[in-house]
Enzyme design. Sequence first.
Site, PDB file in Angstrom:
ATOM      1  N   ASP A 158      39.479  30.177  40.509  1.00  0.00           N
ATOM      2  CA  ASP A 158      38.858  31.447  40.867  1.00  0.00           C
ATOM      3  C   ASP A 158      39.844  32.388  41.558  1.00  0.00           C
ATOM      4  O   ASP A 158      40.866  31.949  42.107  1.00  0.00           O
ATOM      5  CB  ASP A 158      37.693  31.202  41.824  1.00  0.00           C
ATOM      6  N   HIS A 217      34.615  37.113  37.501  1.00  0.00           N
ATOM      7  CA  HIS A 217      34.371  36.772  38.914  1.00  0.00           C
ATOM      8  C   HIS A 217      34.122  38.055  39.718  1.00  0.00           C
ATOM      9  O   HIS A 217      34.575  38.175  40.855  1.00  0.00           O
ATOM     10  CB  HIS A 217      35.588  36.004  39.451  1.00  0.00           C
ATOM     11  N   HIS A 252      35.990  40.836  44.949  1.00  0.00           N
ATOM     12  CA  HIS A 252      35.447  39.569  45.440  1.00  0.00           C
ATOM     13  C   HIS A 252      34.422  39.839  46.535  1.00  0.00           C
ATOM     14  O   HIS A 252      34.694  39.717  47.727  1.00  0.00           O
ATOM     15  CB  HIS A 252      36.580  38.688  45.971  1.00  0.00           C
ATOM     16  N   HIS A 259      41.444  27.301  43.300  1.00  0.00           N
ATOM     17  CA  HIS A 259      41.803  28.711  43.455  1.00  0.00           C
ATOM     18  C   HIS A 259      43.296  28.920  43.190  1.00  0.00           C
ATOM     19  O   HIS A 259      44.115  28.111  43.619  1.00  0.00           O
ATOM     20  CB  HIS A 259      41.467  29.196  44.872  1.00  0.00           C
TER      21      HIS A 259
END
Length: 417
Positions: A45, A96, A100, A189
């Site tokens: 991610d 995503h 964020h 990540h």
Amino acid sequence: MDRILWWVFYYFTIYAFLPGFVSRTFGLRAFRRGRTEREVSLTFDDGPDPKYTPQLLDLLREHGAKATFFVVGAHAEKYPELVKRIYDEGHDLGIHNYVHKSNWVMRPRTVKRHVQRTSDILEGITGAKPRFYRPPWGIINIFDFVRRGSLQIVLWTSMFGDWKVKVGADNLYAKMKEKLGPGQVFLLHDRGDTLGADPGAPANTIEAVRRILEDGRKLGLRFVGIGEMMELTERFKAAKRSGRSVSARENGASRDETAAASSGVSKPRTGPFKRAVVAVWLLWEKLFRIVFRLRPVGDRAFMHYRIRKYGGPDLQLKDSSWLRRGDVVMEMHFDNAKMYELGMNSRSALQIAIKLIRETEHALPDFAREAEQLPDGHRIRALYGVTMVNRGAEGLGFETYELPRDCSPLRPIGICD
């Protein structure tokens, strides 16, 4: 005051908490675990990152491994060459959000714009529409849950806190090795500048992944993108439905899961965290019943009700009569403790739906008897409820209406202005 309390309950439970809880606990509308013989999915991610993503891609290519990258739209826009490389090297790409930010703090329209903008960016770079979506922190709201369209929400089986440097490469590797097995979906990540993350943390992730890839090769495991993992899982389910013999053990299931499969019931796992979340949810449910004075109906008490004045827009019913603002209605509510028990003892979403229909059929006569016994029962104009799942309601005698567009998305139809 009643309206304010309902708004707060609706936001924190129905809009925000409940969809995520249902998807994480029962796997509804979200993919989180595969059923495969030797495949594992590594998912990353927050990227792409100009420093760490190329290192990670080099490592994956060296081991012939495929992965899935859930990219932030703003980063993809800034580093299109990395997105292109991810796609060209056979990895899966997912969305995503454009930045964020949690879906809980954004309006549905804002989330939709984030997703669409990121989708357009990725399609412009690769020529292909993305098929997968993972909201930041895995947090979804009710609109992600029911209206994400062609995008498949993807969660995970295991995460390891790899966004913090203090975890360390050795500790991270040990945690990953403990969970390594067929059907696993690892959350990792490849960028370290989001809220709560450490800029240098992806270096530990890459080192731990290097060792996990080597372990996987020795164990005969394959590292695949989430698309292939889902395809293999569907084949497994199709084989089960057709009656072909499928070994749960061969597909990485634990001893408990194998026993459950042999008994015909596949129960979701309930670890300590999940049990704690359930306990908080059910405590909140009890508080809701007290504050809004809900009463059980029938001997099973699977549903509750309260008598209130209807506050939505005027509705013309099939018999040409009208339900108008201020009319007395009997508002029905499922008992979430029994809903949880039902879900935990069901093998599929279809079985849950069938059980819900049966319980509702059983409860409807109880509602009628209860209304007859109430002092002002003759004033009740309708049996009323708000739901995000209305399929099958007509077959039980209900009439369904869409939530009006001029209502706030955080308010049920009953309290629209």
